[in-house]
Design a protein around this motif. Sequence first.
Motif, PDB file in Angstrom:
ATOM      1  N   THR A 151       0.822  -1.172  -0.333  1.00 32.95           N
ATOM      2  CA  THR A 151      -0.031  -0.162   0.076  1.00 32.95           C
ATOM      3  C   THR A 151       0.706   1.535   0.130  1.00 32.95           C
ATOM      4  OG1 THR A 151      -0.135   0.190   2.163  1.00 32.95           O
ATOM      5  CG2 THR A 151      -1.508  -1.473   1.635  1.00 32.95           C
ATOM      6  N   PHE A 152       0.609   2.781   0.029  1.00 35.75           N
ATOM      7  CA  PHE A 152       1.282   3.399  -0.070  1.00 35.75           C
ATOM      8  C   PHE A 152       1.651   3.717   1.305  1.00 35.75           C
ATOM      9  CE2 PHE A 152       2.201   7.866  -0.922  1.00 35.75           C
ATOM     10  CZ  PHE A 152       2.766   7.917  -1.979  1.00 35.75           C
ATOM     11  N   THR A 153       0.038   4.176   2.283  1.00 38.88           N
ATOM     12  CA  THR A 153       0.294   4.935   3.585  1.00 38.88           C
ATOM     13  C   THR A 153       0.379   3.463   4.554  1.00 38.88           C
ATOM     14  OG1 THR A 153      -1.858   4.122   3.703  1.00 38.88           O
ATOM     15  CG2 THR A 153      -0.967   6.943   2.186  1.00 38.88           C
ATOM     16  N   HIS A 154       0.457   2.268   4.361  1.00 38.61           N
ATOM     17  CA  HIS A 154       0.320   1.504   5.405  1.00 38.61           C
ATOM     18  C   HIS A 154      -0.606   1.048   6.176  1.00 38.61           C
ATOM     19  CE1 HIS A 154       1.709  -1.250   8.650  1.00 38.61           C
ATOM     20  NE2 HIS A 154       3.037  -1.377   7.962  1.00 38.61           N
ATOM     21  N   ALA A 155      -1.812   1.325   5.451  1.00 32.60           N
ATOM     22  CA  ALA A 155      -3.347   1.507   6.767  1.00 32.60           C
ATOM     23  C   ALA A 155      -3.940   0.384   6.542  1.00 32.60           C
ATOM     24  CB  ALA A 155      -3.999   2.934   6.077  1.00 32.60           C
ATOM     25  N   ASP A 156      -4.601   0.276   7.493  1.00 36.89           N
ATOM     26  CA  ASP A 156      -5.234  -1.261   7.850  1.00 36.89           C
ATOM     27  C   ASP A 156      -6.648  -0.916   6.037  1.00 36.89           C
ATOM     28  OD1 ASP A 156      -6.876  -3.418   7.773  1.00 36.89           O
ATOM     29  OD2 ASP A 156      -6.975  -3.525  10.389  1.00 36.89           O
ATOM     30  N   MET A 157      -6.490  -1.989   5.278  1.00 35.78           N
ATOM     31  CA  MET A 157      -7.737  -1.717   3.806  1.00 35.78           C
ATOM     32  C   MET A 157      -8.722  -2.231   4.483  1.00 35.78           C
ATOM     33  SD  MET A 157      -6.569  -0.181   1.738  1.00 35.78           S
ATOM     34  CE  MET A 157      -6.049   0.688   3.015  1.00 35.78           C
ATOM     35  N   ALA A 158      -8.761  -3.021   5.507  1.00 36.49           N
ATOM     36  CA  ALA A 158      -9.923  -3.662   6.295  1.00 36.49           C
ATOM     37  C   ALA A 158     -11.151  -3.456   6.461  1.00 36.49           C
ATOM     38  CB  ALA A 158      -9.921  -4.973   7.299  1.00 36.49           C
ATOM     39  N   LEU A 159     -10.723  -1.760   7.262  1.00 33.76           N
ATOM     40  CA  LEU A 159     -10.992  -0.561   7.244  1.00 33.76           C
ATOM     41  C   LEU A 159     -12.079   0.379   5.949  1.00 33.76           C
ATOM     42  CD1 LEU A 159      -8.331   0.305  10.985  1.00 33.76           C
ATOM     43  CD2 LEU A 159     -11.198  -1.161  10.733  1.00 33.76           C
ATOM     44  N   HIS A 160     -11.033   0.067   5.267  1.00 39.53           N
ATOM     45  CA  HIS A 160     -11.284   1.029   3.858  1.00 39.53           C
ATOM     46  C   HIS A 160     -11.644   0.745   2.971  1.00 39.53           C
ATOM     47  CE1 HIS A 160      -8.807   4.499   5.971  1.00 39.53           C
ATOM     48  NE2 HIS A 160      -7.974   3.216   6.479  1.00 39.53           N
ATOM     49  N   SER A 161     -12.493   1.542   1.695  1.00 39.70           N
ATOM     50  CA  SER A 161     -13.669   1.331   0.313  1.00 39.70           C
ATOM     51  C   SER A 161     -12.471   0.442  -0.295  1.00 39.70           C
ATOM     52  CB  SER A 161     -14.041   2.364  -0.129  1.00 39.70           C
ATOM     53  OG  SER A 161     -13.513   2.933  -0.460  1.00 39.70           O
ATOM     54  N   THR A 162     -12.753  -0.181  -0.925  1.00 46.35           N
ATOM     55  CA  THR A 162     -12.702  -0.602  -2.538  1.00 46.35           C
ATOM     56  C   THR A 162     -12.035  -0.019  -3.308  1.00 46.35           C
ATOM     57  OG1 THR A 162     -13.831  -2.228  -2.644  1.00 46.35           O
ATOM     58  CG2 THR A 162     -13.018  -1.939  -4.323  1.00 46.35           C
ATOM     59  N   THR A 163     -12.214   1.480  -3.114  1.00 47.86           N
ATOM     60  CA  THR A 163     -12.137   2.794  -4.057  1.00 47.86           C
ATOM     61  C   THR A 163      -9.985   3.472  -3.407  1.00 47.86           C
ATOM     62  OG1 THR A 163     -14.364   3.380  -4.464  1.00 47.86           O
ATOM     63  CG2 THR A 163     -12.421   5.447  -4.596  1.00 47.86           C
TER      64      THR A 163
END
Length: 719
Positions: A151-163
């Motif tokens: 990822t770009f920002t090292h965020a947990d993608m489970a908490l974010h949208s597909t977009t």
Amino acid sequence: MSRHRSNRQSVLRPRRLAAPPLRFFLPVTLLITLLVLLVLRGMANNEVFHDERIAISVDKTTVPRSVLDGGPVVDARGAHNDKPVSYTIPEKTVVLSFDDGPSPQWTPKILKVLQDHHIHADFFVTGAMTIRNPKLIRQVIADGNEIGVHTFTHADMALHSTTRLTWELGETQLALAGVAGVHSSLFRPPYSSTADALDDWSWPVTQDAGKDGYLVSFIDKDTDDWKRPGVDAIVGAAMPKWAGQGEMILLHDAGGNRSQTLAALPIIIEKLQAEGYQFKTIGEALGIRATTPVSGYDLWAGKVFLWCTTFSVRALPYLVVLLAVVGVLVFSRFGLMLLLSIMHVVRTRRRSFRWGDGTPVTEPATVIVPAYNEQECITNTLLSLAQSRHPIEVIVVDDGSTDDTAAIVEQLALPMVRLVRQPNSGKPAALNTGIAHASHDIIVMMDGDTVFEPSTVEELVQPFADPEVGAVAGNAKVGNRDTLIGAWQHIEYVMGFNLDRRMYDVLRCMPTIPGAVGAFRREALEQAGGMSDDTLAEDTDITMAMHRGGWRVVYAEKARAWTEAPGSMSQLWSQRYRWSYGTMQAMWKHRHAVLERGPAGRFGRVGLPFVALFMVVTPLLAPMIDISMLYGVIFVDAGKTLAAWFAVMALQGFCAWWSFRLDREKPWHLISLPLQQVVYRQLMYMVLLQSWITALTGGRLRWQKLRRTGEVGLPIQES
């Protein structure tokens, strides 16, 4: 009949939407560019969209059993999206993988260990670290290692949208293309571990990544090296459960102190090699090509992204310093205005204060009224002068008006008024004509849309008791202040002009005598060569010329004049554009005052820098404050940013309240101050930028006559 049909058609014909004026294009573009640069820099520094939250779930009802029981590499691409396939690492094979990098401190050392042992590994990099360390990415690839997306920002993608996931992956691929000309088909979600740890929150991330064409790489062994448990613990965690088991090991080359990881790495390699293990990359272990070169649009899009981001990272620190300078200037100006305005009030309002030898000035004065198409205002102007308590003669110079201005003056038939006609030649020529016809040595100048109070001329001429005084600036006030624009200009006149003039008076470097209300000693005018048309700010030009002639210019706060401010944004733009451009012309014309001696040198070394800093440079840079505030609210800390902004607004509000108190004005107009600060700052920025462009390109701005309505009646007393 045909005429009516034509009118009907014109009414029914759809109107085209007017395009935004060209003068707005460049300023708005620059503001947007500045915001984009801030965002790019924030992305590179992992400040924008930063999120340290971690999803917690235990349910696994949607995760296929084949994935939970399978290997660390999950293929949910294309045909496998409904029935994902898992791949295990072959026996006697180890894949070393490093997350969160590259780090300029630890990655080169880890690469050195890998080179010394002649092995390759996989590096799952973030877009932010890739942008900041492009040489390391190229070194990782040049050494034969593989790159994966983290990822770009090292965020947990489970908490974010597909977009958001698509954006994170796409931006990281852009960074890789710009840095090394490659794309990667490997993806490892941040905060992931083994495949059997997948749950109902994290599994959709794997599916969505598969739809985008990624192999999702999990792990077999988590060394927990980021916890710094000790070298022995890291080595022990990396060892296989049973002999010959293939595995993918998770280590980190960034995100903190990785000295234990660096110390454990050669031990892990040597122990596993002693047991007959081979070290391969994911691509080598599975027989796939994980990294592919890019060309054409993808390559150039990546390069442009890299160039823009690199420029923002390198340039923004200088802009931050510049912003700090602007902040210091703004606060210094506030402090100086408050201090010197108090000194001015104490000096001028004490009972013992007298100009010169204390003898009141009673000699008559000549009031010159240049008039060009002032039929709406001229009656109120002349009737207000007729009430003057000081003996005056009034010379109205009709500068080729095409309306009834001259006829109205003649019809009024006021005994102290003389009408002089001339072909249209401009305001400076009209003022010079009035000076030539003046009978007295004290000459008062006012605009044709201005109204004097009965005491205005009397207050204006008193400073001439001091033989050093060559000119006096009066107190111009907005008469049509009941509209929003009028209220904003009322605040500007009281705070921005008159508070400034108190400061400049104390410093003896008054830059401008307002055209609406000013008085001059004839001798000083003649010495300065009269009113010049070299600039569009003849009032600023003559004031600077008087300073250079050794004359003192002072401020008479009680000499009040009520003027009609522009009634629309377009008229306000025209007025401020002329003022700004004319001020720049006057500064350039009198630039040599910096090198002169005596009073002229004092003005050149104090007055001109003040004008340049506070009337040109600071307003031009002030929008940076608003853009930074917007950036801070959206991307950093909305609470702290808004608190800082309101603190600045509170300081401005106090200064405004103080200036209103000094001018004995009712403060209720200050309710529009916050909006005035935001809108005016952008307007002044655009005006100044256009003025700079005009000046730098050698353009010649013509005099722009403002439309008047005659709203300002006979002397208005609010104080």
